[in-house]
Design an enzyme around this catalytic site. Sequence first.
Site, PDB file in Angstrom:
ATOM      1  CD  GLU A  29     -13.989 128.656 -49.345  1.00 53.19           C
ATOM      2  OE1 GLU A  29     -13.697 129.701 -49.934  1.00 53.19           O
ATOM      3  OE2 GLU A  29     -14.431 127.523 -49.767  1.00 53.19           O
ATOM      4  CB  CYS A  47     -12.362 121.696 -51.420  1.00 53.63           C
ATOM      5  SG  CYS A  47     -13.694 123.097 -51.509  1.00 53.63           S
ATOM      6  N   GLY A 101     -14.661 112.848 -40.794  1.00 52.83           N
ATOM      7  CA  GLY A 101     -16.001 112.797 -41.025  1.00 52.83           C
ATOM      8  C   GLY A 101     -16.987 111.830 -40.271  1.00 52.83           C
TER       9      GLY A 101
END
Length: 324
Positions: free
Chosen positions: A9, A98, A200
């Site tokens: 985002e 998120c 990640g």
Amino acid sequence: MQIALAPMEGLVDEILRDVLTDVGGIDWCVTEFIRISDRLLPPSSFRKLAPELDNGARTRAGTQLRVQLLGSDPSCLADNAAFACTLGAPAIDLNFGCPAKTVNKSRGGAVLLKEPELLHSILREVRKAVPAHVPVTAKMRLGFDSPEGALDCARALVDGGAEQLVVHARTKLQGYKPPAHWEWVARVQDVVNIPVFANGDIWSLDDWRRCREISGVEDIMLGRGLVCRPDLARQINAAKHGAEIEPMSWEDLQPLLADFWLQARRKISPRYAPGRLKQWLSMLTRTYPQAVALFAQLRRVDDCERLDALLGIADKASEFEAVV
């Protein structure tokens, strides 16, 4: 092996998706999350974050775009997912990863990992609502404050109908602090019968090799690592097939920066376009020493024409202005 571009985002918008997928090596990408609360959103809300829907849900390079939704109301998410499909969404992705406090406070993202039953309900309702040929996928973290419930959450998502699962290998409370716990990706894959993507801390080829060895999975989602090293997916693809390619040089990167900036000039207000350029350039400083010097030059510059000059594309910008 599939390589996906992560939905970050405020960073990976349609401009950066377009530029990064054009480099190559990315199989699919995902929108920034579209927040769903208590109503059916209008088409403009989807097209704002997914303008590629008007181009067959593909970037300029032909890379497929999935539409990601975030929320906690199973019925409302289902209705909006079905509507997104009528607009051309080829796949629906659901965000349970998120870590943002504001998102979690409104019962969105990683906070839902406290409620495996709700995860199952959301997937079940969305899967029932969208056409059978449209995949429903999900992204999760290892948990909110502990990974102990990660396997239950993964089972709940898969039992609800998820066809692929991306696992960001940290909890919400761990945020983005290293290390990523890739061993938990292996544990998740052991208990579900669908493809699991590791996500990640994959910043380099060596990181990818270690991730593959520890997690045992082939599929990956790249986020900050790809933003900082735009040819990382291409390098990984080559290495997977036993080949090596020359890493993208700073000189090779210049056309990408120019492309990004000209698109930002066209699509974003002059008040905000410089900030988008600086945001990406600041991340490139992790890989390119030359980016450090350029960022120092332009960090306080907010005039678009001066930025044109600093990027060495004043002539191209003038042509752009004439066309517009």
